[in-house]
Structure formats: C-alpha cells, structure tokens
Scaffold this motif. Structure first.
Motif, mmCIF file in Angstrom:
data_model
loop_
_atom_site.group_PDB
_atom_site.id
_atom_site.type_symbol
_atom_site.label_atom_id
_atom_site.label_comp_id
_atom_site.label_asym_id
_atom_site.label_seq_id
_atom_site.Cartn_x
_atom_site.Cartn_y
_atom_site.Cartn_z
ATOM 1 N N ARG A 50 37.832 30.468 43.226
ATOM 2 C CA ARG A 50 38.718 29.337 43.494
ATOM 3 C C ARG A 50 37.924 28.039 43.568
ATOM 4 N NH1 ARG A 50 42.591 29.573 48.657
ATOM 5 N NH2 ARG A 50 40.612 30.105 49.657
ATOM 6 N N HIS A 51 38.284 27.094 42.705
ATOM 7 C CA HIS A 51 37.768 25.723 42.771
ATOM 8 C C HIS A 51 38.845 24.867 43.444
ATOM 9 C CE1 HIS A 51 34.626 26.590 39.610
ATOM 10 N NE2 HIS A 51 35.548 27.501 39.282
ATOM 11 N N TYR A 52 38.444 24.015 44.365
ATOM 12 C CA TYR A 52 39.443 23.261 45.124
ATOM 13 C C TYR A 52 38.875 21.893 45.502
ATOM 14 C CZ TYR A 52 36.498 24.675 49.037
ATOM 15 O OH TYR A 52 35.423 24.855 49.876
ATOM 16 N N ASP A 53 39.765 21.011 45.883
ATOM 17 C CA ASP A 53 39.360 19.686 46.360
ATOM 18 C C ASP A 53 38.916 19.837 47.810
ATOM 19 O OD1 ASP A 53 40.196 18.722 43.900
ATOM 20 O OD2 ASP A 53 42.202 18.218 44.635
ATOM 21 N N PHE A 54 37.630 19.655 48.048
ATOM 22 C CA PHE A 54 37.099 19.910 49.379
ATOM 23 C C PHE A 54 37.690 18.945 50.408
ATOM 24 C CE2 PHE A 54 34.296 19.339 52.952
ATOM 25 C CZ PHE A 54 34.036 20.647 53.323
ATOM 26 N N ARG A 55 38.060 19.526 51.532
ATOM 27 C CA ARG A 55 38.511 18.751 52.680
ATOM 28 C C ARG A 55 38.170 19.522 53.938
ATOM 29 N NH1 ARG A 55 43.616 18.805 51.913
ATOM 30 N NH2 ARG A 55 44.381 19.900 53.763
ATOM 31 N N ASP A 56 37.707 18.830 54.927
ATOM 32 C CA ASP A 56 37.386 19.456 56.200
ATOM 33 C C ASP A 56 38.671 19.871 56.919
ATOM 34 O OD1 ASP A 56 35.472 20.174 58.166
ATOM 35 O OD2 ASP A 56 35.997 18.410 59.345
ATOM 36 N N ASP A 57 38.584 20.909 57.736
ATOM 37 C CA ASP A 57 39.682 21.321 58.612
ATOM 38 C C ASP A 57 40.955 21.631 57.825
ATOM 39 O OD1 ASP A 57 41.005 21.946 60.926
ATOM 40 O OD2 ASP A 57 41.392 19.869 61.507
ATOM 41 N N MET A 58 40.845 22.480 56.845
ATOM 42 C CA MET A 58 41.947 22.789 55.939
ATOM 43 C C MET A 58 42.541 24.151 56.285
ATOM 44 S SD MET A 58 41.821 22.671 51.786
ATOM 45 C CE MET A 58 40.301 23.628 51.751
ATOM 46 N N HIS A 59 43.860 24.280 56.107
ATOM 47 C CA HIS A 59 44.555 25.556 56.249
ATOM 48 C C HIS A 59 44.771 26.107 54.846
ATOM 49 C CE1 HIS A 59 47.522 28.608 57.102
ATOM 50 N NE2 HIS A 59 47.468 28.368 58.397
ATOM 51 N N GLY A 60 43.960 27.094 54.468
ATOM 52 C CA GLY A 60 43.942 27.542 53.080
ATOM 53 C C GLY A 60 45.101 28.457 52.718
ATOM 54 N N LYS A 61 45.702 28.205 51.559
ATOM 55 C CA LYS A 61 46.685 29.120 50.977
ATOM 56 C C LYS A 61 45.942 30.281 50.313
ATOM 57 C CE LYS A 61 50.753 26.987 51.486
ATOM 58 N NZ LYS A 61 51.945 27.630 52.067
ATOM 59 N N PRO A 62 46.638 31.356 49.998
ATOM 60 C CA PRO A 62 45.949 32.497 49.380
ATOM 61 C C PRO A 62 45.425 32.209 47.972
ATOM 62 C CG PRO A 62 48.025 33.196 50.384
ATOM 63 C CD PRO A 62 48.019 31.696 50.381
ATOM 64 N N ILE A 63 44.329 32.875 47.630
ATOM 65 C CA ILE A 63 43.940 32.999 46.224
ATOM 66 C C ILE A 63 44.895 33.970 45.540
ATOM 67 C CG2 ILE A 63 42.161 33.809 44.626
ATOM 68 C CD1 ILE A 63 40.055 32.922 46.608
ATOM 69 N N LEU A 64 45.214 35.067 46.250
ATOM 70 C CA LEU A 64 46.136 36.069 45.720
ATOM 71 C C LEU A 64 47.176 36.404 46.777
ATOM 72 C CD1 LEU A 64 47.008 38.202 43.598
ATOM 73 C CD2 LEU A 64 45.407 39.782 44.707
ATOM 74 N N SER A 65 48.441 36.258 46.395
ATOM 75 C CA SER A 65 49.550 36.642 47.259
ATOM 76 C C SER A 65 50.359 37.720 46.551
ATOM 77 C CB SER A 65 50.446 35.433 47.555
ATOM 78 O OG SER A 65 51.637 35.830 48.205
ATOM 79 N N VAL A 66 50.546 38.856 47.235
ATOM 80 C CA VAL A 66 51.323 39.970 46.669
ATOM 81 C C VAL A 66 52.492 40.241 47.613
ATOM 82 C CG1 VAL A 66 51.273 42.346 45.849
ATOM 83 C CG2 VAL A 66 49.204 40.936 45.716
ATOM 84 N N ARG A 67 53.715 40.099 47.112
ATOM 85 C CA ARG A 67 54.903 40.206 47.954
ATOM 86 C C ARG A 67 55.864 41.270 47.421
ATOM 87 N NH1 ARG A 67 55.654 35.824 51.258
ATOM 88 N NH2 ARG A 67 57.926 36.081 51.251
ATOM 89 N N ARG A 68 56.349 42.067 48.343
ATOM 90 C CA ARG A 68 57.420 43.030 48.044
ATOM 91 C C ARG A 68 57.128 43.835 46.775
ATOM 92 N NH1 ARG A 68 61.820 42.038 51.345
ATOM 93 N NH2 ARG A 68 61.851 39.990 52.370
ATOM 94 N N SER A 69 55.926 44.339 46.691
ATOM 95 C CA SER A 69 55.494 45.123 45.523
ATOM 96 C C SER A 69 55.075 46.510 46.003
ATOM 97 C CB SER A 69 54.339 44.421 44.805
ATOM 98 O OG SER A 69 54.750 43.163 44.298
ATOM 99 N N ASN A 70 55.857 47.518 45.649
ATOM 100 C CA ASN A 70 55.605 48.880 46.108
ATOM 101 C C ASN A 70 54.729 49.643 45.125
ATOM 102 O OD1 ASN A 70 57.243 48.367 48.340
ATOM 103 N ND2 ASN A 70 59.082 49.071 47.270
ATOM 104 N N ASN A 71 53.884 50.508 45.679
ATOM 105 C CA ASN A 71 52.907 51.254 44.874
ATOM 106 C C ASN A 71 52.069 50.294 44.031
ATOM 107 O OD1 ASN A 71 51.563 53.547 43.975
ATOM 108 N ND2 ASN A 71 52.946 53.849 42.245
#
Length: 576
Positions: A107-128
């Motif tokens: 992940r490349h991002y705009d650096f900022r101090d004191d940040m609440h990071g979102k996921p690199i990978l989010s997996v939702r409601r996926s079975n097996n």
C-alpha cells in the motif's frame, strides 16, 4: 460427409465451451492488467478481475509472484481491495521455492500522522473463503526505530536505522525500549501507549535534527529521558488506529501462509465470523524494523464455531498477539416478562443469534435464557442496543448493573497450537472466551502475562472463560507488567468493573471485590516457565487444576491463593 462434418463441428463447440468454462474457474489478475513489479497502481485491474470472477462464478483469483502496488491516496478514507459475497472462493498468491509467500500487496499512501487506517483488504459476507500466500506491507512503513545516541536528561536523540522512515513532526505513539544486543524488549514498561500521547502532545512530538539524510531525530521529553539510556533501541508508531485486513461475517474462513511486515493499526481482525482455520500466519519485522503494528496481531471479535490456529508466528506486535473476545451487555430496560433491552458500552454491534444463550449474573450464580428474537435498537443516548425476546421469562433479580454474558458471540471451540510469539508489548494470547486449548506454543519476552485468561468487565469484553486447557507451552522472560491486576508468565483473572487498564504502576492496584462470575475448569498442565518473576498466577477460579509444570529461575513459581481459588489442586511442580 455432411453428418461427419456436422459432428466434428459439434465436438469442437463442446470442447471450446468446456475449455472456456474450466478457464473461467481460475481468473488471473494479469489478464486484466495487474502486473507485479511494474510500479503501476494495480487497484483498478484487480477490481476488474474480481468483477469478472463474480460474473463467471469463478473459484479462484490468482496473483503472480512479485509486488502489486496499491496507491490509495488517503488511507484513512480509501480501501485498496474490497471483496464482498464471494462464496467458495480462493484468493491466492504465489510461493517461492521454500513455500513462503511470494506475492506482496504494498500500500502506497499519502503520509499523515495520527491516521485511522482503512483496510488494505476487506472481505465481507464471503463463506468458504480462502486467503493464501500474501504479504501485506506499507510504503512508507507506519512505524520507525533507531538507536538512542544522546540523552542529557531533557532531550533524547535517536539515529534512525536504514529502511525506517524519518518523519518530522510525528507523535510518539505505542513506543518500546529494546536491548539491541539481543534484539529483545527491555523488561520495562512501554514509554507510551495510545491516547495517553495526546495529553503531552508537545512533549511527544519528534523533530528531525539537521539534514534528514543524517537520520537523526530528537524528542524534547524529560519523561522519556528518565526511562531510556544511550545505546538502547527505541521504536514507535505514527498512530494506533485502524484495521489492515478485515474479515466480516465470513463463515468457514481459511487463512494460510499470510504474512504482515508492517501495519497501520491491527494487522488482522475477524468480526462475527464462524469457523476459522489459520496456518502459517506470520507477523514479522523485516529488515531493520523492531516493531510491526501498533495494535493486535489478529483480533477475533464476536466469532462463533470452531477456530483452529496452528503454526502462527508473531513478533514485534505492539499490543496483543491473539485477542479473542465478544462483549458483555447490561440491562437498559425491561419491556415485558420475556423481553429486555440491553446496552453495550462501546464497539461494533452484531446480531445476537436466535437459539443462543444469554447468562445473567446475580452475584452468586448465572441464570441462562434462550434468545428467541433479536433486534438492534440503539438507546436514547445512542449506545449500541439490543432488544431481545427470550423463550423463558427474564430473571426477576435484573437491574441496570446486572452483568449479561452473550454466548452467541462466544467461539464454541478455540485452539492455538505449535505457535511462537516474541517481543510483544502486551499479551501474546489474550483469551476472553470459553472452550479453549492453548497447546505446545512458545512465548518469549512478552510484557504482560504471555497467556492471559479472563473477561474484562470494565472494558466490556467477555465472556468469562470456562473450560480452558493450557498444556505443553514454554514461556520465558514474560509477565513483568500488570494486566487484569496481576503479573506472571501465565495469568488467570477477570478484570473487574472500575479497574480499567493499569499503565503506570509499580505495585498492585487497589482491587475491588470480585463482582464477575467464577472462571471454571481451568487446567494448566506440563508447561515450562523460565526467567520470569512469577510463574502461574490465578484469582477467581473454581475447578482449577495445576500439574507437572516446570519453573526455572522463577522467583515465585505459583501464586494461586486458596481464598481466591477455593478448590484449586496443585500437583508435581518441578522447581529449579
């Protein structure tokens, strides 16, 4: 002749269709333009590949060896990869010739101090869903480390190691002091944690000294100067918030051969998932890093079913390695004889499954009721709220202080085995769950009790554990700081209401009378504890059994007083 030609045409058609269908089962991101090591952003191409995989009902998404660059811009707002409702699906990276993961999500991002990071990978409601052979990393990495080169009692100067960021104006979150000769944590308290830094923002702001190429940073802090010496190592993070890999309501989840080099916040979290199998999951600091993430290695929250964690390796996690818990609730309002409105102190709210149990604690015993219907309903103060209807009448002793245990957020069976945890400034295995086995693991240089069993009433995290087996583990150099009011290599105690987290103490806090349920059927068998001040410490148990544990260079091997553990059995200790 016509019949023969026609039959050949039909055969060709069916071969083509079958081949296409087989190919569609496996989708390669390279076919959609996601190529490793080219320095180009791969987010859009990966999304196209995922969209196509869903359209053709593919079974597997394949990544080649190398680095996939994920340019997210503002990491507090933008996720890199989102996967939703992919059932019976494999998300697979490559391996090298030793079997280690060879695919990196950078992940490349705009650096900022004191940040609440979102996921690199989010997996939702996926079975097996299967996640395999992936390394997660950040550029720049969201932590730094170096050697203390000067300390005049008011100001500390640090030479930042090559490969670690030099960032002016950053805050001193979740820091640690290290013995550089052994690359282990010093047996002292962490200088800073999370929100405590805000109280001394000016004192805890780092500045670059001179030419940034010289990699010298300075903190004008008499507080830190009193705690650290020249020649020691110092690590810190630029925030303590965020989830880097998140699994949400994924049943029958498998995570295998997945590594984390650096994390913004929690390395991984599983929320409200059922049945998890994990193997060869690593959190490890490469290069000249000392620490990886500012929060837990893998938090399991409100999960159910069977969870198996095998061959896990975690090193350099700033808080807890494995953190396993649901939540306690408290009564808000009794609606009728079978219906009650409960409230939650903090954190996310998930449905409470029909048919699951809720335990109401009256101070002496727990009374169970079965959930017939559950509805999310916030309170007037916008607290998380749950309107529950039970098959039986609610107990008549309930008041607003009654502790409620939610067994619908309790893992049915949790096992951690054959794993290793090192240099963790928290607990390695923090368990607020029942039906637990912790078997044949190694714990080394863990600041709090390496294995910590107990509900946290003040924090609202439960349940109170029952049926716990701790066997065949080796714990060294651990438990020099208090957690749940106790120290020790293996700690068993609930955190009571009003105690909170104990950060700055050099003696036992004033502990209230025990108001939480007893922990029952705790077995601690055949473990080895070395080079720790205390070995096994327990308070508030019934049916505790301790046998065949070895203690080497431990000042107080066993601290399990009868007044707090009335029927404890202790046998065959080997004290050296």
């Amino acid at each position: 002749m016509m019949n023969r030609n026609f039959m050949a045409l039909i055969a060709t058609f069916f071969v083509t269709v079958c081949t296409t269908q087989a190919q569609d089962k496996i989708v390669k991101v390279a076919d959609f333009g996601a190529l490793p090591n080219d320095g180009k952003c791969d987010i859009a191409a990966i999304k196209k590949a995922l969209d196509y995989a869903k359209t053709v009902k593919a079974e597997e998404l394949v990544f080649d060896a190398g680095t996939y660059d994920l340019f997210v811009g503002d990491a507090s707002k933008n996720m890199a990869i989102e996967v939703a409702q992919f059932n019976d699906f494999v998300f697979r990276g490559a391996v090298d010739n030793t079997g280690n993961p060879a695919t990196t999500f950078l992940r490349h991002y705009d650096f900022r101090d004191d940040m609440h990071g979102k996921p690199i990978l989010s997996v939702r409601r996926s079975n097996n869903f299967h996640l395999q052979n992936i390394i997660f990393d950040n550029n720049p990495r969201y932590s730094t480390a170096g050697e203390v080169i000067a300390n005049d009692g008011k100001t500390v100067k640090v030479k930042i190691f090559e490969g670690n960021p030099v960032m002016d104006g950053t805050l001193f979150f979740t820091s640690n002091i290290w013995d550089l000769a052994t690359k282990t944590l010093k047996k002292v308290e962490s200088p800073t944690y999370g929100g405590d830094v805000y109280k001394k923002r000016e004192e805890y702001t780092w500045r670059v000294v001179g030419d940034p190429a010289d990699r010298i940073m300075q903190l004008n802090s008499p507080t830190l100067a009193s705690k650290v010496a020249v020649g020691e190592g110092l690590s810190w993070h630029f925030s303590y918030k965020g989830i880097q890999v998140n699994f949400y309501m994924c049943n029958d989840l498998t995570v295998e051969n997945v590594w984390t080099y650096n994390a913004i916040g929690f390395c991984m979290q599983a929320q409200a998932c059922e049945n998890i199998t994990a193997r060869k999951v690593k959190v490890i600091a490469p290069d000249n890093q000392l620490a990886v993430g500012s929060r837990d290695g893998w938090k399991l929250y409100a999960c159910r079913g069977k969870v198996v964690m095998d061959e896990i390796y975690m090193e350099g996690v700033r808080w807890d390695g494995q953190n396993v818990h649901g939540s306690f609730l408290w009564p808000h309002q009794i609606i009728d004889k079978n219906t009650i409105w409960l409230r939650k102190k903090k954190g996310a709210a998930f449905p409470i499954p029909a048919g699951s149990k809720v335990g109401f604690w009256n101070g002496k015993e727990e009374v169970l009721r079965t959930v017939q219907k559950s509805e999310l309903k916030p309170t007037e103060k916008k607290e998380r709220g749950f309107l529950l209807t039970f098959t039986e009448p609610v107990p008549d002793f309930i008041n607003e202080e009654t502790l409620c245990q939610i067994y619908g957020w309790n893992i049915d069976e949790y096992m951690l085995s054959n794993s290793e945890f090192r240099n963790i400034a928290g607990c390695a295995s923090l368990i607020r769950n029942s039906n637990v086995s912790i078997l044949n693991n190694t714990f080394d240089y863990i600041m709090y009790p390496a294995i910590m069993i107990g509900g946290a009433v003040h924090e609202g995290e439960g349940v109170v554990p029952k049926n716990v087996r701790i066997e065949g583990n080796k714990v060294t150099h651990s438990g020099w700081m208090l957690r749940h009011g106790i120290t020790g290599a293996i700690g068993i105690r609930n955190q009571e209401d009003g105690e909170g987290l104990v950060f700055h103490t050099d003696k036992d806090p004033q502990l209230q009378d025990r108001t939480s349920p007893w922990m029952t059927d705790i077995r601690v068998i055949g473990n080895t504890v070395e080079h720790s001040t205390e070995g096994i410490v327990a308070k508030g148990t019934l049916g505790m059994y301790v046998e065949g544990n070895t203690f080497i260079s431990v000042n107080k091997p066993i601290d399990i007083p009868k007044e707090d553990n009335p029927d404890v059995v202790i046998k065959n200790s080997n004290i050296q």
